[in-house]
Design an enzyme around this catalytic site. Sequence first.
Site, PDB file in Angstrom:
ATOM      1  N   ARG A  93       0.836  -1.202   0.000  1.00  0.00           N
ATOM      2  CA  ARG A  93       0.000   0.000   0.000  1.00  0.00           C
ATOM      3  C   ARG A  93       0.871   1.252   0.000  1.00  0.00           C
ATOM      4  NH1 ARG A  93      -4.526   0.629   2.104  1.00  0.00           N
ATOM      5  NH2 ARG A  93      -3.904   2.525   3.157  1.00  0.00           N
ATOM      6  N   ARG A 122      -8.897   0.853   5.684  1.00  0.00           N
ATOM      7  CA  ARG A 122      -7.787   1.771   5.373  1.00  0.00           C
ATOM      8  C   ARG A 122      -8.104   2.723   4.209  1.00  0.00           C
ATOM      9  NH1 ARG A 122      -2.386  -1.636   6.246  1.00  0.00           N
ATOM     10  NH2 ARG A 122      -1.557   0.401   6.820  1.00  0.00           N
ATOM     11  N   ILE A 124      -8.408   6.380   2.066  1.00  0.00           N
ATOM     12  CA  ILE A 124      -7.369   7.392   1.772  1.00  0.00           C
ATOM     13  C   ILE A 124      -7.987   8.783   1.667  1.00  0.00           C
ATOM     14  CG2 ILE A 124      -5.819   5.795   0.563  1.00  0.00           C
ATOM     15  CD1 ILE A 124      -7.053   7.193  -2.044  1.00  0.00           C
ATOM     16  N   ASP A 125      -9.163   8.963   2.267  1.00  0.00           N
ATOM     17  CA  ASP A 125      -9.860  10.252   2.159  1.00  0.00           C
ATOM     18  C   ASP A 125      -9.038  11.426   2.691  1.00  0.00           C
ATOM     19  OD1 ASP A 125     -10.477   8.697   4.583  1.00  0.00           O
ATOM     20  OD2 ASP A 125     -11.455  10.538   5.218  1.00  0.00           O
ATOM     21  N   GLN A 126      -8.237  11.190   3.710  1.00  0.00           N
ATOM     22  CA  GLN A 126      -7.442  12.304   4.263  1.00  0.00           C
ATOM     23  C   GLN A 126      -6.282  12.680   3.349  1.00  0.00           C
ATOM     24  OE1 GLN A 126      -8.475  13.963   7.175  1.00  0.00           O
ATOM     25  NE2 GLN A 126     -10.220  12.693   6.568  1.00  0.00           N
ATOM     26  N   ASP A 305       0.922  -1.517  15.997  1.00  0.00           N
ATOM     27  CA  ASP A 305       1.809  -2.519  15.385  1.00  0.00           C
ATOM     28  C   ASP A 305       2.455  -3.434  16.414  1.00  0.00           C
ATOM     29  OD1 ASP A 305       3.026  -0.304  12.771  1.00  0.00           O
ATOM     30  OD2 ASP A 305       1.175  -1.446  13.015  1.00  0.00           O
TER      31      ASP A 305
END
Length: 430
Positions: A93, A122, A124-126, A305
């Site tokens: 990605r 996940r 990606i609008d931002q 993570d």
Amino acid sequence: MEQYIINGGVPLKGEVEIGGAKNAALAILAAAIMTDEDVVIENLPDVRDVNVMIQAIGAIGGSVVHLNRHTVRINGFGIGKLSLDYEYIKKIRASYYLLGALLGKYKQAEVALPGGCDIGSRPIDQHLKGFRALGAEAGVRHGKITAHASHLHGSHIYMDVVSVGATINVMMAAAMADGNTILENAAKEPHVVDVANFLNSMGANIKGAGTDVIRIKGVPKLHKTEYSIIPDQIEAGTFMFAAAATKGDITVKNVIPKHLEATSAKLVEIGCRVEEMDDAVRVCATERLGYTQVKTLPYPGFPTDMQPQMAVVLGLSNGMSTITESIFENRFRYVDELHRLGGDIKVEGNIAIINGVEEYTGAEVCAPDLRAGAALVIAGLAASGKTIIDDIVYIQRGYEDFEKKLRQLGGRIKIVKTEKEMKQYQYHTA
Ligand code: EPZ
């Protein structure tokens, strides 16, 4: 598919050198193409995700020369293609970082839209919001994210969500826009700071990275640099949890202890002895560990993570613990695999309820994603008996020489590559 074969039950002891941060490297490699001069990047981890990003840069015409296993020289002069094919974004990605880099430099970029992901939707609008605020026309057409602008200008952008990727992508584009950009509600992860420092070493003017307000004064051109990637705090934390789970004593070297504070604090809370040195952290666990409550948060909170690795340790603790995953909506896929090793963990919504058991017992399991795969290796090393881990390609995306480093700590783990070898180790039901 290659497998790990583990004979668990041995406390891991010794020292391990931590490599460069994968998540910093991916963004910095993309940003390196923003100049037409030579950029030398050191301390790159030799992991699949980084090697895919290097191939992606070559695919659009950038030149990448390996000076040694962990150092490359990149030159963006030869870039002729401003569109990255789907085959790269399918593999990682993070190749979408080329959007911000190409848009900043060439005012035009096209990258395939990332598909679904193991750990959550996940969006990606931002990223798109930031590019549009800088004056770009950005959107998704025929499965590709396209962004182009006759002119990029500074802007005051308030991120609706704290997003590492969007913060880095918009910061790269703003670095070469006309005028000043203020990025509010920015991500503060160490790798965001590393990318800002890298861009500044190329002549960018970025202040405030590591806080939630980043101020960027756009510059028309970036120049050559030599830069070394920060140590990987997720790799380091993974080995710290391995010490806790196997009742071992491990010193992770070449780290920045401050980046590991949330992890160290939780390990101390459950009974580990944690010693911080200038560029190393030592974790020692002799007794059965205690329980705690964990909530994953953006940095400096407890890192998502490290969530699977924490769950494996708490699965052996004395008492009931909870882990709330507040970043991603599907990051408990390892739980069913942990049941196969004897773990007692129940997921309700975004909360895992963990009842510690005395021990894990070896079994055959599959790595569902990168960090969950590493967590299952830790569980196998702690378990009594043999554990076989399938789909280790996920783990190889983010851990360099993982089995070799674990063997150096006394872990009985080997990699098998062929069907013939696998048959030798297959579980034989009685
Ligand atoms: C980065 O992913 C890391 N990947 C992830 O590490 C890490 O888990 C994550 O940051 C959080 O720390 C790389 O750096 C390559 P986000 P990223 O944007 O940037 C939502 C690993 O194991 N969001 O900070 O994709 C999103 O859905 C990987 O190395 C939007 O809503 O994460 C999530 O809920 C796994 N809109 C939250 O923000 C957007 O436009 C945080 O995601 C972008 C994100």
